[in-house]
Scaffold this active site. Structure first.
Site, PDB file in Angstrom:
ATOM      1  N   GLU A 159      -1.735  -8.673   4.264  1.00 26.66           N
ATOM      2  CA  GLU A 159      -1.618  -9.055   5.684  1.00 26.66           C
ATOM      3  C   GLU A 159      -2.964  -9.273   6.365  1.00 26.66           C
ATOM      4  O   GLU A 159      -3.027  -9.873   7.430  1.00 26.66           O
ATOM      5  CB  GLU A 159      -0.798  -8.009   6.455  1.00 26.66           C
ATOM      6  N   HIS A 214      -3.773  -5.200   0.539  1.00 29.29           N
ATOM      7  CA  HIS A 214      -3.200  -5.579   1.841  1.00 29.29           C
ATOM      8  C   HIS A 214      -3.154  -7.100   2.007  1.00 29.29           C
ATOM      9  O   HIS A 214      -4.132  -7.704   2.449  1.00 29.29           O
ATOM     10  CB  HIS A 214      -4.025  -4.962   2.974  1.00 29.29           C
ATOM     11  N   CYS A 222       0.836  -1.198   0.000  1.00 30.47           N
ATOM     12  CA  CYS A 222       0.000   0.000   0.000  1.00 30.47           C
ATOM     13  C   CYS A 222       0.882   1.264   0.000  1.00 30.47           C
ATOM     14  O   CYS A 222       1.559   1.524  -0.977  1.00 30.47           O
ATOM     15  CB  CYS A 222      -0.976  -0.039   1.171  1.00 30.47           C
TER      16      CYS A 222
END
Ligand code: XMP
EC number: 6.3.5.2
Length: 528
Positions: free
Chosen positions: A179, A177, A82
């Protein structure tokens, strides 16, 4: 004992810790540090690879928020996420366009699987044969021109450059993202990056970590003595078991029972540590002292302060008796110590003063021993199981330091605590024994925190032929991943019915049971 390491530079995203957790799940050690660490720090850290986190900032607005030059000079792989992708683009000669509209939420990204990072990684393919990823997006700005040497790695209609790579340098970046759990292939992407691209062997395994931690504790402590405040919680229990494994009788645990623990909890702690592990445990029954100081006090913050203060006092008095002790052991874990770029600018507002029983002042004049400092909660639990602690203890829901003191609304009285303990034990027992058929898991495991709250009000009921005028309890069960926000759990009616009927029948003094259907925010998880 030197592990291969990944360095995560934090630009202040809310979810930077999730990056670290995904890396650790790939069995690779990593640390989070602020984005503005020095070049020397990065060289000394000697990472196998570097990950640049997201941020709430814009590369347009904040020209300070850049990756240090050493990131690009070190010659190791870099993954930008990002904002991390945007700063990579800006710093290496690409372009980022500012936008005041955000793209937020679920997205399907076309993965250009010709790079090492995304080769063969996809959730489904389109009729034209394009590999697609289901991901989570949260960004305003986006990269609009690739830096020299980079090629396109992922795209969406609204974000044509959603991923880019320079494979000669082993630089990769994604706008989404990986994660967060909503990005289905996230774990695979991290695994690919840290294990294959960075070449980490995967030497971070809790079972093996015991040996290393034991050696380190022995080395640190030598033949000196250690004291540890045992609370019955996961962190202090695992710390105690680990230190005991390392130094045996050089450890003395002090278990301060403030009388506001769950039913039989004191006995369970003693059975485990003194009974099974044969650790030295001083059991201080301080219930009367705590109750005395809480008499007449109704304000929640006041109650927290009193419980915290008394705990320190009782612990200190015990510590003084152990005059040989040179070390104070604490169950501090990584999320408590991690430095983040975000915390420098973010102002947190205190909604409740979360004092942790176990947080002791420095006036004891002891050296600190914190063997869990580098572990996340999931790792602490794995370590606990590897050390032989019962999974039931290690996977217990969190319990607040002030205990039932904040679950008895208003003034805390011994008779209220007694009613609450028994009602709560019934609720937890039923949650543990009721299996949800689709997942095969118990409702205890499907909820993040569940407990009973004592309401100091009386209501009318009827039992047999007689009228009752007794107390009310509320059941609370929530599902959450971070405890910052939480949804109330949609427990089956049949379960609620059984719990209610058992509490009213088995706990004389309670004649009404309610279920709390408030989410956080605007409510909090605890009632006080
Ligand atoms: P709230 O009620 O703020 O709770 O939504 C979030 C999480 O924090 C726990 N909690 C505490 N833990 N001391 C603690 O150690 C405290 O004073 C305290 N107050 C709340 C709560 O149980 C939940 O897990």
């Amino acid at each position: 004992m030197a592990h291969q390491k990944i360095l995560i530079l934090d630009f202040g995203s809310q979810v930077t810790q999730l990056i670290a957790r995904r890396v650790r799940e790939a069995h690779v050690y990593c640390e989070i540090h602020p984005n503005d660490v020095s070049d020397d720090f990065i060289r000394a850290f000697a990472p196998q690879g570097i990950i640049l986190s997201g941020s709430h900032a814009s590369t347009y607005e904040d020209h300070q928020l850049r990756a240090p030059q050493a990131v690009w000079d070190l010659g190791v792989p870099v993954l930008g996420i990002c904002y991390g992708m945007q700063t990579m683009a800006v710093q290496l000669g690409g372009e980022v366009s500012w936008s005041d509209t955000r793209e937020f939420g679920y997205a399907e990204v076309r993965a250009h699987g010709h790079t090492e990072l995304l080769k063969g990684v996809q959730d489904f393919s389109t009729p034209e044969g394009h590999g697609m990823l289901k991901v989570w997006m949260s960004h305003g700005d986006k990269v609009t021109a690739l830096p020299p040497g980079f090629k396109l790695m992922a795209s969406t209609p609204s974000c044509p450059i959603a991923g880019m790579a320079n494979e000669d340098k082993r630089y990769y970046a994604v706008q989404f993202h990986p994660e967060v759990t909503h990005t289905v292939q996230g774990p695979e992407i991290f695994n690919r990056f840290v294990r294959e691209i960075c070449g980490c062997a995967g030497d971070w395994i809790m079972g093996n970590y015991i040996e290393e931690a034991v050696a380190r504790i022995r080395d640190q402590v030598g033949d000196e003595e250690v004291i540890l405040g045992l609370s019955g919680g996961v962190d202090s229990s695992v710390a105690a078991a680990l230190i005991h494994r390392a130094i045996g009788d050089q450890l003395t645990c002090v278990f301060v029972d403030h009388g506001l623990l769950r039913l039989n909890e004191g006995q369970m702690v003693m059975d485990m540590f003194a009974g099974r592990l044969h650790a030295k445990v001083v059991h201080v029954d301080a219930a009367a002292q705590f109750m005395g100081h809480l008499k007449g006090v109704t304000d929640p913050e006041q109650k927290r302060k009193i419980i915290g203060r008394e705990f320190v006092e009782v612990f200190q008095a015990e510590a003084k008796k152990l005059s040989n002790a040179k070390w104070l052991a604490q169950g501090t874990i990584y999320p408590d110590v991690v430095e983040s770029g975000g915390t420098k600018t973010k102002k947190a507002t205190t909604i409740k003063s979360h004092h942790n029983v176990g947080g002791l002042p420095e006036t004891l004049g002891l050296k600190l021993l914190e063997p869990l400092r580098e572990l996340f909660k999931d790792e602490v639990r794995e370590l606990g199981v590897a050390l032989g602690l019962p999974p039931d203890m290690v996977y217990r829901h969190p319990f607040p330091g002030p205990g039932l003191g904040v679950r008895i609304l208003g003034e805390v009285k011994p008779e209220f605590a007694d009613l609450l303990k028994r009602a709560d034990a019934i609720f937890i027992e039923e949650l543990r024994s009721t299996i949800e058929p689709n997942s095969g898991k118990s409702w205890y495991d499907l909820t993040s925190q569940a407990f009973t709250v004592f309401l100091p009000v009386k209501s009318v009921g009827v039992m047999g032929d007689g009228r009752t005028y007794d107390y009310v309890v509320a059941l609370r069960a929530v599902q959450t991943s971070d405890f910052m926000t939480a949804d109330w759990a949609e427990l089956p009616y049949s379960l609620l019915k059984k719990v209610s009927s058992r509490i009213i029948n088995e706990v004389r003094g309670i004649n009404r049971v309610t279920y709390d259907v408030s989410s956080k925010p605007p409510a909090t998880i605890e009632w006080e």
